[in-house]
Scaffold this motif. Structure first.
Motif, PDB file in Angstrom:
ATOM      1  N   ARG A  82      -1.957  -4.595   6.226  1.00 52.23           N
ATOM      2  CA  ARG A  82      -2.889  -4.680   7.208  1.00 52.23           C
ATOM      3  C   ARG A  82      -4.092  -3.786   7.154  1.00 52.23           C
ATOM      4  O   ARG A  82      -5.059  -4.145   8.143  1.00 52.23           O
ATOM      5  N   TYR A 139      16.281  -3.309  14.100  1.00 45.94           N
ATOM      6  CA  TYR A 139      16.008  -3.419  12.704  1.00 45.94           C
ATOM      7  C   TYR A 139      17.124  -4.181  12.051  1.00 45.94           C
ATOM      8  O   TYR A 139      16.744  -5.223  11.221  1.00 45.94           O
ATOM      9  N   ILE A 182       7.892   1.287  -1.326  1.00 45.16           N
ATOM     10  CA  ILE A 182       8.362   0.253  -2.261  1.00 45.16           C
ATOM     11  C   ILE A 182       7.464  -0.662  -2.964  1.00 45.16           C
ATOM     12  O   ILE A 182       7.718  -0.989  -4.151  1.00 45.16           O
ATOM     13  N   ASN A 225       0.842  -1.263   0.019  1.00 39.85           N
ATOM     14  CA  ASN A 225      -0.158   0.006   0.000  1.00 39.85           C
ATOM     15  C   ASN A 225       0.706   1.197   0.027  1.00 39.85           C
ATOM     16  O   ASN A 225       0.310   2.431  -0.066  1.00 39.85           O
ATOM     17  N   ASN A 249       7.817  -7.944   1.127  1.00 37.65           N
ATOM     18  CA  ASN A 249       8.252  -6.729   1.048  1.00 37.65           C
ATOM     19  C   ASN A 249       7.953  -5.966   2.423  1.00 37.65           C
ATOM     20  O   ASN A 249       8.830  -5.115   3.060  1.00 37.65           O
ATOM     21  N   THR A 299      10.769   6.779   1.856  1.00 38.74           N
ATOM     22  CA  THR A 299       9.653   6.138   2.249  1.00 38.74           C
ATOM     23  C   THR A 299       9.060   6.469   3.529  1.00 38.74           C
ATOM     24  O   THR A 299       9.809   6.978   4.531  1.00 38.74           O
ATOM     25  N   THR A 318      15.550   4.676   0.234  1.00 39.76           N
ATOM     26  CA  THR A 318      14.506   5.265  -0.466  1.00 39.76           C
ATOM     27  C   THR A 318      13.632   5.968   0.340  1.00 39.76           C
ATOM     28  O   THR A 318      13.408   5.692   1.789  1.00 39.76           O
TER      29      THR A 318
HETATM   30  N1  LIG Z   1      13.339   2.688   2.210  1.00 35.98           N
HETATM   31  C1  LIG Z   1      14.326   2.331   2.420  1.00 35.98           C
HETATM   32  O1  LIG Z   1      15.379   3.011   2.440  1.00 35.98           O
HETATM   33  C2  LIG Z   1      14.719   0.905   2.884  1.00 35.98           C
HETATM   34  C3  LIG Z   1      15.981   0.521   2.751  1.00 35.98           C
HETATM   35  C4  LIG Z   1      16.328  -1.011   2.839  1.00 35.98           C
HETATM   36  C5  LIG Z   1      15.190  -1.784   3.015  1.00 35.98           C
HETATM   37  N2  LIG Z   1      14.053  -1.408   3.120  1.00 35.98           N
HETATM   38  C6  LIG Z   1      12.908  -2.484   3.193  1.00 35.98           C
HETATM   39  O2  LIG Z   1      11.867  -2.052   2.139  1.00 35.98           O
HETATM   40  C7  LIG Z   1      10.652  -2.722   2.719  1.00 35.98           C
HETATM   41  C8  LIG Z   1       9.511  -1.654   2.292  1.00 35.98           C
HETATM   42  O3  LIG Z   1       9.597  -0.412   3.221  1.00 35.98           O
HETATM   43  P1  LIG Z   1       9.410   0.823   2.773  1.00 35.98           P
HETATM   44  O4  LIG Z   1      10.701   1.422   2.648  1.00 35.98           O
HETATM   45  O5  LIG Z   1       8.441   0.796   1.448  1.00 35.98           O
HETATM   46  O6  LIG Z   1       8.645   1.452   3.978  1.00 35.98           O
HETATM   47  P2  LIG Z   1       7.181   1.829   4.109  1.00 35.98           P
HETATM   48  O7  LIG Z   1       6.579   2.838   3.072  1.00 35.98           O
HETATM   49  O8  LIG Z   1       6.907   2.085   5.516  1.00 35.98           O
HETATM   50  O9  LIG Z   1       6.098   0.483   3.536  1.00 35.98           O
HETATM   51  C9  LIG Z   1       6.121  -0.565   4.622  1.00 35.98           C
HETATM   52  C10 LIG Z   1       5.019  -1.306   4.246  1.00 35.98           C
HETATM   53  O10 LIG Z   1       4.625  -2.542   5.240  1.00 35.98           O
HETATM   54  C11 LIG Z   1       3.557  -2.440   5.774  1.00 35.98           C
HETATM   55  N3  LIG Z   1       3.300  -2.991   7.065  1.00 35.98           N
HETATM   56  C12 LIG Z   1       4.182  -2.780   8.179  1.00 35.98           C
HETATM   57  N4  LIG Z   1       3.667  -3.579   9.304  1.00 35.98           N
HETATM   58  C13 LIG Z   1       2.968  -4.550   8.499  1.00 35.98           C
HETATM   59  C14 LIG Z   1       2.143  -5.651   9.219  1.00 35.98           C
HETATM   60  N5  LIG Z   1       2.359  -5.882  10.537  1.00 35.98           N
HETATM   61  N6  LIG Z   1       1.515  -6.280   8.419  1.00 35.98           N
HETATM   62  C15 LIG Z   1       1.236  -5.966   7.018  1.00 35.98           C
HETATM   63  N7  LIG Z   1       1.904  -5.089   6.488  1.00 35.98           N
HETATM   64  C16 LIG Z   1       2.997  -4.171   7.192  1.00 35.98           C
HETATM   65  C17 LIG Z   1       3.254  -1.033   5.955  1.00 35.98           C
HETATM   66  O11 LIG Z   1       1.649  -1.079   5.938  1.00 35.98           O
HETATM   67  P3  LIG Z   1       1.120   0.521   6.642  1.00 35.98           P
HETATM   68  O12 LIG Z   1       1.042   1.514   5.643  1.00 35.98           O
HETATM   69  O13 LIG Z   1      -0.188  -0.098   7.152  1.00 35.98           O
HETATM   70  O14 LIG Z   1       2.176   0.907   7.927  1.00 35.98           O
HETATM   71  C18 LIG Z   1       3.668  -0.639   4.488  1.00 35.98           C
HETATM   72  O15 LIG Z   1       2.795  -0.868   3.670  1.00 35.98           O
HETATM   73  C19 LIG Z   1      10.944  -3.057   4.158  1.00 35.98           C
HETATM   74  O16 LIG Z   1      11.092  -4.467   4.272  1.00 35.98           O
HETATM   75  C20 LIG Z   1      12.170  -2.530   4.432  1.00 35.98           C
HETATM   76  O17 LIG Z   1      12.907  -2.781   5.516  1.00 35.98           O
HETATM   77  C21 LIG Z   1      13.748  -0.167   3.135  1.00 35.98           C
END
Ligand SMILES: NC(=O)c1ccc[n+]([C@@H]2O[C@H](COP(=O)([O-])OP(=O)(O)OC[C@H]3O[C@@H](n4cnc5c(N)ncnc54)[C@H](OP(=O)(O)O)[C@@H]3O)[C@@H](O)[C@H]2O)c1
Length: 289
Positions: free
Chosen positions: A46, A171, A26, A23, A96, A208, A206
């Motif tokens: 969720r 983390y 990434i 939602n 993801n 986010t 990224t």
């Molecule tokens: N952004 C970066 O720089 C970066 C770098 C390295 C790795 N990552 C990894 O990339 C992945 C995506 O993260 P993002 O950066 O895109 O962050 P984000 O925009 O915060 O997206 C995270 C997503 O995970 C969902 N989520 C969190 N807890 C959950 C749960 N209990 N059940 C189901 N869904 C849940 C969130 O839903 P809600 O909207 O409801 O919270 C959101 O849709 C993660 O695994 C993160 O560790 C990100």
């Protein structure tokens, strides 16, 4: 050589993809580009409101998209079981979703939140979907890790982090677990003679909502790459015919070497055993005999 872009994604007609946390961040462009190339896509997250909004956004960008919302809370093992029971077919699972750098909290099942969601949630989801994944000819599981995994320390005798909780170290530990899981899943799938491939990614820094910087949030985009760029490693890992399993795909689809701990078969085996014990999910089809 011309860099790989989502335009290089092959035709995915007939394939069903589940993207957790699709939602926002990434996950959203990951789901959208898979749908653009013909996959049936489940936005598994969720919040029904946020999930349905993401479905609507994908349909606006790709009017012919075959996309639906599925309710999944990875911090609640009973929710994971309910979601898995609704899945009739899956060829591609993108693990993801993630939370990061939060104050100490626990999941519904009482586990430290970042490990419980990012690792144990996806461990259980993958195991519960395994029979459906293996029903297809070439299933793929992509798990989104991070460069932060290299700072991770995993003390299996202190999963609750009772000896000291740090937002970043919790983390990093969960992202190390993502990589250990990816590589162990690949070893088990191969040993069992299945065609399932398991691959990990690091998106790169990224912009986010995982970074919460308060009023400065809108400025994030000036310093960090876009969610589209962050989705490129996931999309490459999920769809490139060059992937054979066990890779760690980084920014601009560069193949990275995981840390020494992440490559340890002994640590991975012990983590797998503990994860099985905690979740009760056994991966019977690929269990070592
Ligand atoms: N952004 C970066 O720089 C970066 C770098 C390295 C790795 N990552 C990894 O990339 C992945 C995506 O993260 P993002 O950066 O895109 O962050 P984000 O925009 O915060 O997206 C995270 C997503 O995970 C969902 N989520 C969190 N807890 C959950 C749960 N209990 N059940 C189901 N869904 C849940 C969130 O839903 P809600 O909207 O409801 O919270 C959101 O849709 C993660 O695994 C993160 O560790 C990100």
């Amino acid at each position: 050589m011309t860099p790989w872009t989502p335009a290089d994604i092959p035709n995915l007609t007939g394939r069903t993809a589940i993207v957790t946390g699709a939602n926002s961040g990434i996950g959203l462009p990951t789901a959208r580009e898979l749908a653009r190339h013909g996959a049936r896509v489940i936005v598994a997250t969720r919040s029904a409101d946020k999930g349905e909004a993401a479905v609507a956004e994908i349909r606006r960008a790709v009017p012919e998209a075959d996309v639906a919302y599925g309710g999944l809370d990875l911090a609640d093992q009973s929710s994971i079981r309910r979601f898995a029971a609704t899945v009739d077919k899956v060829d591609l699972l993108v693990n993801n979703a993630g939370i990061g750098m939060i104050p100490r909290q626990v999941t519904k099942d009482g586990w430290e939140m970042q490990f419980g969601t990012n690792h144990l949630g996806h461990f259980a989801l993958t195991g519960l979907l395994l029979p459906r994944l293996l029903a297809g000819p070439d299933a793929r599981v992509v798990t989104v890790s991070s460069a932060a995994h290299s700072m991770g320390r995993l003390d299996l005798d202190d999963l609750g982090l009772e000896r000291g909780y740090g937002r970043m170290s919790a983390y990093a530990r969960s992202k190390l677990a993502n990589l250990l899981f990816t590589l162990e899943l690949q070893r088990r799938a191969r040993t069992a003679g299945t065609a399932l491939t398991s691959v990990a990614t690091h998106p790169g820094a990224t912009a986010t909502s995982i970074f919460k910087v308060g009023p400065l949030q809108p400025l994030l985009g000036l310093f960090l790459q876009s969610a589209e760029a962050g989705a490129t490693p996931s999309l490459y890992a999920a769809t490139s015919p060059a992937i054979t399993g066990g890779e760690f795909v980084g920014p601009r689809t560069k193949l990275l070497t995981p840390s020494e701990t992440a490559r340890s078969e002994e640590v991975a085996r012990r983590l797998w055993e503990v994860s099985t014990e905690l979740t009760g999910v056994r991966f019977e089809e690929i269990a070592y005999r």
